[in-house]
Scaffold this motif. Structure first.
Motif, PDB file in Angstrom:
ATOM      1  N   LEU A 251      26.939 -34.693  66.581  1.00 20.39           N
ATOM      2  CA  LEU A 251      27.062 -33.969  65.328  1.00 20.39           C
ATOM      3  C   LEU A 251      27.755 -32.624  65.538  1.00 20.39           C
ATOM      4  CD1 LEU A 251      23.446 -34.545  63.936  1.00 20.39           C
ATOM      5  CD2 LEU A 251      25.537 -35.669  63.137  1.00 20.39           C
ATOM      6  N   ASP A 252      28.449 -32.164  64.502  1.00 27.70           N
ATOM      7  CA  ASP A 252      28.983 -30.798  64.533  1.00 27.70           C
ATOM      8  C   ASP A 252      27.876 -29.791  64.278  1.00 27.70           C
ATOM      9  OD1 ASP A 252      31.606 -31.613  64.995  1.00 27.70           O
ATOM     10  OD2 ASP A 252      32.066 -31.767  62.852  1.00 27.70           O
ATOM     11  N   ALA A 253      26.918 -30.175  63.446  1.00 26.98           N
ATOM     12  CA  ALA A 253      25.858 -29.241  63.097  1.00 26.98           C
ATOM     13  C   ALA A 253      24.686 -29.988  62.465  1.00 26.98           C
ATOM     14  CB  ALA A 253      26.378 -28.178  62.128  1.00 26.98           C
ATOM     15  N   VAL A 254      23.541 -29.323  62.476  1.00 27.90           N
ATOM     16  CA  VAL A 254      22.361 -29.777  61.737  1.00 27.90           C
ATOM     17  C   VAL A 254      21.907 -28.611  60.870  1.00 27.90           C
ATOM     18  CG1 VAL A 254      20.036 -30.725  61.829  1.00 27.90           C
ATOM     19  CG2 VAL A 254      21.653 -31.228  63.673  1.00 27.90           C
ATOM     20  N   MET A 255      21.755 -28.862  59.589  1.00 26.62           N
ATOM     21  CA  MET A 255      21.214 -27.841  58.687  1.00 26.62           C
ATOM     22  C   MET A 255      19.784 -28.221  58.329  1.00 26.62           C
ATOM     23  SD  MET A 255      22.182 -26.880  54.732  1.00 26.62           S
ATOM     24  CE  MET A 255      23.623 -25.867  55.064  1.00 26.62           C
TER      25      MET A 255
END
Length: 547
Positions: A251-255
């Motif tokens: 993933l690029d990011a987790v919010m």
């Protein structure tokens, strides 16, 4: 002689590993195996990129590993923080992390860790043994006020460091930049499991000193994600760490969005603004029968026990064991489990299924029985009920409040009046630590995959108050049994000692056990390779999405 030494080391390490084995217990209504099979997206394999939107109940406020104590922090932090060891995504195995390898001396007291070359902090600096020495001493430093300092108290020199008679912990030694040595005062069976705790993650001294009291909101650590944008009381984003030693996350990011209301999470899931949500009872039938979502249900029989904490310093509940026993007899736990569609088990003690020493045949002998409860009320001196109304503090979680209303009605039947007091996390923990409460709902998910993670913090008198023993329970025999079990590597003997502790617990009831949770969440079809953890440490390093 050299061969004998290696054999002894191997035997000791195997015994320690055996003490960490965790039995998998099937959820009573879990989906059939064929419904959990990988779909075509999973079969295609991992893909890079994308963002997953998860949730926690409220703003965690801090990710300083030395300060972490709450559920919201614990869910997110394993993606940011890392130490010598880490938990597998399913929470049932301990994996090497920054410690590439380790050795244990024949007497079980000296642990030597060989650090992984090239492992870096989020600021780009390579991690050394000096960083671990600093991080562990920081947890032990009284000025840090870490609620988990007890996890390192068995290290030689810890006491002298904490009382100010030494300026370092003599038992934490840097052999060289890549080698750390820790000397224990005595063998400690769960020590490896402890070192996988997020509370013992490594942090860089220069960043702690740079940010001071604000370090928890600007944490720099060594996990697979680094801290990104943080919108107070709204959400926090974790960005993929490109230089993570085990490879960049898919993933690029987790919010993580901060949403306390369970039904609001479902609304947001349906609107495409969340990728996962805990499944509230009101929505269970829908998700369990939906042809798409029933295959995206995540199950974890958690290492979790919830209970009513009794402040033993306060009258009348804290000073009257028969009154506490009457409370347990009055509670209709079958009604609680029915309201959760069977996604919980009745707790017969502190220890949940799946950990060493759990005895499925052990019974508290306090089944729901109003006649027994009323008889004990009379023996306790309250045949006509307890005068007054008593607050029960708890986190402000909607479904939890509904469960407490069942307990409230149960206790009213025997003449005990309670008022449910939802309390924000900060004041809630402050009340528990300071003892400014009478009764509190609480849960514990063990800090490490070992029964010691329940018994030592909750019941040993070394940890009264902020150390985790919020009931302020003290019993010399219980202390001795817990201490002996910690130093014993024989699993059968450890189990026997814990069962003696359980017997005393059943008599004293400093904590009134309620249930062991079966956690069920649902994720959107785009989320792949996600599994919930029995320790509520949900990790995203190996998760990917399909668009």
């Amino acid at each position: 002689m050299k061969s004998s030494k290696h054999v002894l080391k191997l035997v000791f390490c195997l015994a320690l590993l055996a003490s960490l084995m965790i039995a998998c217990v099937a959820a009573p209504v879990a989906p059939a195996a064929d419904t959990m099979a990988a779909d075509s997206s999973m079969a295609e394999g991992p893909k890079m990129g994308g963002v997953v939107a998860g949730f926690v109940s409220s703003d965690p406020k801090s990710f300083d590993p030395a300060a972490i104590a709450g559920w919201d922090q614990g869910v997110i932090a394993p993606n940011l923080l890392e130490g010598l060891f880490r938990l597998s995504p399913d929470g049932r195995e301990i994996e090497p992390a920054i410690a590439e390898s380790f050795e244990v001396s024949e007497d079980g007291k000296t642990w030597t860790f060989n650090l992984r070359s090239g492992a870096k902090f989020h600021n780009g600096r390579e991690i050394t043994a000096y960083d671990f020495k600093y991080s562990f001493e920081r947890v032990l430093n009284p000025e840090t006020r870490s609620p988990k300092a007890w996890m390192l108290s068995i290290i030689v020199g810890a006491e002298a460091f904490q009382d100010g008679s030494a300026d370092e912990v003599s038992g934490i030694r840097v052999v060289d930049a890549g080698t750390l040595e820790i000397e224990l005062a005595e063998p400690l069976a769960p020590f490896k499991a402890m070192l996988a705790s997020i509370n013992l993650a490594v942090v860089p001294q220069e960043e702690v000193e740079k940010w001071g009291e604000d370090f928890g909101q600007n944490v720099v650590a060594a996990g697979p994600f680094s801290l990104g944008e943080w919108n107070l009381n709204q959400d926090v984003t974790l960005n993929a760490f490109e230089d993570y030693w085990n490879g960049r996350p898919y993933l690029d990011a987790v919010m993580f969005r901060f949403i306390g209301d369970e039904n609001t999470r479902i609304v947001e899931l349906d609107a495409g603004r969340l990728d996962m949500a805990w499944v509230p009872p009101a929505h269970w039938e829908r998700f369990s029968t939906d042809p798409v979502y029933k295959e995206k249900l995540g199950w974890a029989e958690t290492f979790h026990t919830d209970f009513i904490v009794v402040n033993l310093d306060n009258e009348p509940f804290g000073t009257n064991a028969k009154l506490r026993q009457a409370v347990r007899y009055a509670l209709d736990l079958d009604a609680i489990i029915a309201s959760l569609q069977g996604r919980a088990n009745v707790a017969q003690g502190l220890l949940p299924p799946g950990l060493l020493g759990y005895n499925e045949d052990a019974m508290l002998n306090y089944p729901t029985n109003l006649d027994s409860a009323k008889a004990l009320m009379a023996e306790a001196g309250f045949a006509d009920g307890v005068p007054g109304t008593f607050d029960v503090i708890l986190p402000p979680w909607g479904n939890l409040i509904k469960l407490l209303e069942i307990y409230q009605a149960n206790l009213k039947e025997i003449g005990i009046n309670i008022e449910i007091k939802p309390t924000e996390f900060g004041p809630y923990m402050e009340a528990l630590e300071s003892g400014s409460y009478d009764l509190a709902w609480m849960y514990r998910v063990t800090d490490y995959a070992d029964p010691d993670g329940f018994y030592y913090p909750l019941m040993h008198s070394d940890n009264l108050g902020a150390g985790g023993n919020y009931a302020r329970y003290a019993n010399a025999d219980v202390d001795a049994n817990i201490a002996t079990a910690r130093a014993t590597i024989d699993d059968a003997e450890r189990a026997r000692l814990y069962q003696e502790v359980d017997a005393q617990f059943a008599e004293d009831l400093p904590y009134i056990p309620l249930t062991h949770n079966i956690y069920v969440d649902v994720s959107t079809p785009r989320v792949q390779n996600y599994v919930p953890s029995p320790m509520d440490t949900h990790m995203f390093h190996r998760v990917w999405v399909t668009e």
